[in-house]
Motif scaffolding. Structure first.
Motif, short mmCIF file in Angstrom:
data_model
loop_
_atom_site.label_atom_id
_atom_site.label_comp_id
_atom_site.label_asym_id
_atom_site.label_seq_id
_atom_site.Cartn_x
_atom_site.Cartn_y
_atom_site.Cartn_z
N CYS A 83 -2.08 -2.00 -10.60
CA CYS A 83 -1.54 -1.79 -11.94
C CYS A 83 -1.20 -3.14 -12.58
O CYS A 83 -0.56 -3.98 -11.95
CB CYS A 83 -0.30 -0.91 -11.84
SG CYS A 83 0.54 -0.67 -13.41
N CYS A 86 2.96 -3.06 -12.83
CA CYS A 86 3.88 -3.04 -11.68
C CYS A 86 3.21 -3.42 -10.37
O CYS A 86 3.89 -3.61 -9.37
CB CYS A 86 4.53 -1.67 -11.55
SG CYS A 86 3.41 -0.40 -10.92
N SER A 88 1.34 -1.61 -8.42
CA SER A 88 1.03 -0.54 -7.45
C SER A 88 -0.40 -0.05 -7.69
O SER A 88 -1.07 -0.49 -8.61
CB SER A 88 2.05 0.59 -7.53
OG SER A 88 1.97 1.20 -8.78
N CYS A 114 -1.20 2.17 -13.22
CA CYS A 114 -0.86 3.39 -12.47
C CYS A 114 -0.48 4.43 -13.52
O CYS A 114 -0.15 4.09 -14.66
CB CYS A 114 0.28 3.11 -11.49
SG CYS A 114 1.86 2.78 -12.26
N CYS A 117 3.11 3.88 -15.15
CA CYS A 117 3.21 2.86 -16.20
C CYS A 117 2.44 3.29 -17.45
O CYS A 117 2.90 3.08 -18.57
CB CYS A 117 2.68 1.52 -15.70
SG CYS A 117 3.78 0.74 -14.50
ZN LIG Z 1 2.36 0.59 -12.72
#
Ligand SMILES: [Zn+2]
Length: 150
Positions: A83, A86, A88, A114, A117
């Protein structure tokens, strides 16, 4: 088990990056490449399992350094399925400037995101949403995409 990637060499023996195992095997059958380094004793038809393949004909490497054609899969790959906000695991694509506000499907305006987000950002710019991009999105070359996994 087949490896996920096979190293691709130019006819001049310079490494060009990586291709998928499937793609490498196709190249062997199309006779555009030969096994450069074998993997164990297994065979696929008349070919050894490749750990590395080498092109039969030299290609100018310049084409590899041309911008890659845009694709959603390419964006996920460029961002290593992480992402942009973030870090992830990312499965969706976020438009930095939302499409509803004129943001396009371009390398510079899209990042892997992701779903959390992506949902949180919604129809806003990162600044409006108080979110920060971890990296500035760029237009990758074919070579850059070729060496990235998946
Ligand atoms: Zn994210």
């Amino acid at each position: 088990m087949a490896p996920t990637h096979v190293t691709l060499y130019n006819a001049s023996f310079e490494p060009l990056g990586r291709v998928s195992f499937k793609h490498a095997v196709k190249m062997l059958f199309r006779e555009v490449a030969v096994v450069h380094e074998q993997l164990g004793d297994r065979m696929i038809g008349p070919h050894q399992w490749p750990k590395a393949v080498r092109l039969v004909r030299y290609i100018k490497t310049h084409w590899m350094y041309r911008p890659a054609g845009y694709s959603r899969a390419g964006v996920l790959r460029r961002d290593r399925h992480r992402c942009g906000y973030c870090g992830s695991q990312a499965k969706t694509i976020d438009h930095i400037v939302p499409q509803s506000r004129g943001g396009g499907w371009t390398w510079q305006n899209t990042v892997a995101a992701c779903s959390d987000c992506n949902g949180k950002k919604g129809n806003r710019t990162p600044a409006e949403a108080g979110m920060r991009l971890r990296e500035t999105p760029y237009q990758p070359t074919r070579a850059q995409l070729a060496v990235l996994p998946g």
